[in-house]
Design an enzyme around this catalytic site. Structure first.
Site, PDB file in Angstrom:
ATOM      1  N   GLU A   1      38.559  47.556  20.740  1.00 41.14           N
ATOM      2  CA  GLU A   1      38.383  47.178  22.327  1.00 41.14           C
ATOM      3  C   GLU A   1      39.757  47.049  22.906  1.00 41.14           C
ATOM      4  OE1 GLU A   1      35.486  44.841  25.134  1.00 41.14           O
ATOM      5  OE2 GLU A   1      35.460  44.426  22.839  1.00 41.14           O
TER       6      GLU A   1
ATOM      7  N   LYS B   1      32.144  51.005  28.934  1.00 42.97           N
ATOM      8  CA  LYS B   1      31.154  50.002  28.416  1.00 42.97           C
ATOM      9  C   LYS B   1      30.027  49.646  29.453  1.00 42.97           C
ATOM     10  CE  LYS B   1      31.661  45.353  26.126  1.00 42.97           C
ATOM     11  NZ  LYS B   1      32.702  44.296  25.711  1.00 42.97           N
TER      12      LYS B   1
ATOM     13  N   CYS C   1      31.646  47.155  21.560  1.00 40.65           N
ATOM     14  CA  CYS C   1      31.352  45.613  21.237  1.00 40.65           C
ATOM     15  C   CYS C   1      29.952  45.095  21.464  1.00 40.65           C
ATOM     16  CB  CYS C   1      32.424  44.851  21.903  1.00 40.65           C
ATOM     17  SG  CYS C   1      32.616  42.890  21.156  1.00 40.65           S
TER      18      CYS C   1
END
Length: 262
Positions: free
Chosen positions: A41, A110, A144
């Site tokens: 990330e 995300k 994540c």
């Protein structure tokens, strides 16, 4: 498909330095026969860079994407990497997949932002399932915290994702996510999950490493330790087909019972 996980925090704050790290890793990955290299990330810029997120953010087709495409095509290996994306008047925490010939295949923003830092710096994405075809597999992207929501991963499973790539900045004390949760996600959704983490201290964070590629049987095919490392594992379509036949979670679902979940 042989997959390389680059566990590294690179050079926080230096796009040029991180491109050099990525270039070196791509060379090693290609030499080992990997078809895909996955980086963590926000790898392009660093994660704990404060207000520099806005300054270093780039368009999905910006100069750094061109540089990654050149690295991918020169080494003949596809690359997935995290970066801050400037688009639609906002900054997103994004991951992009570029093919071994330098073609941009997929870009994901995300959807579940973690903590005050991310919520202050980024706008959440709105598209939960982003996929591309690569090496005979349907590859999905997630970042994540997203993988910690079972609905997210199940949406990928129902959409046919075979290999889920999860660039990650997993920090202490949440190492149980890498150790336990990710293999369970792979098992319950009958897919491969490549969870590739940052490692070591960065700003106020201590990233725990422990990158893993878990198979649909819940077994880690490769797992890194607590240092910078390049690890390899295979995502095997034949094994995936056999595992799905033996473990029919998806076909045994009863969606009519699940309306209250949404």
């Amino acid at each position: 498909m042989r997959t390389a996980l680059l566990q590294s925090s690179g050079r926080p704050g230096s796009v040029e330095g991180n491109l050099k790290v990525l270039d070196e890793a791509a060379g090693r990955a290609a030499a080992a026969g990997a078809a895909l290299l996955a980086a963590p990330e926000m790898f392009l810029t660093g994660y704990a860079i404060g207000d520099d997120v806005g300054r270093l953010a780039e368009a999905a087709d910006g100069d750094s994407a061109d540089a990654v495409a050149e690295i991918a095509s020169r080494h003949g290996v596809a690359i997935a990497y995290g970066y801050p994306e400037l688009g639609d008047g906002s900054v997103f925490n994004s991951a992009q997949l570029i093919s071994a010939d330098g073609t941009r295949l997929a870009n994901y923003r995300k959807t579940h932002l973690f903590g005050c830092f991310e919520r202050d710096q980024f706008t959440p994405g709105e598209q939960p399932v982003v996929q591309a075809e690569l090496g005979g597999l349907t590859v999905g992207l997630m970042i994540c915290y997203d993988v910690e929501f079972p609905e997210n991963v199940r949406a990928h499973a129902l959409a046919g994702t075979d290999l889920l790539i999860v660039p990650t900045a997993q920090m202490h004390p949440f190492q149980f996510v890498a150790e336990s949760l990710v293999p369970v996600r792979a098992w319950e959704n009958q897919m491969y999950v490549a969870y590739v983490n940052r490692v070591g201290p960065e700003g106020e964070f201590e990233f725990v490493g422990l990158s893993v590629l878990a198979g649909p049987d819940g077994v880690a095919r490769a797992r890194a330790g607590r240092a910078e490392e390049l690890v390899f594992a295979d995502a095997d379509p034949a094994f995936l087909t056999a595992s799905r036949a033996a473990n029919p979670y998806l076909t045994d679902r009863r969606p009519g019972l699940y309306g209250s979940l949404v």
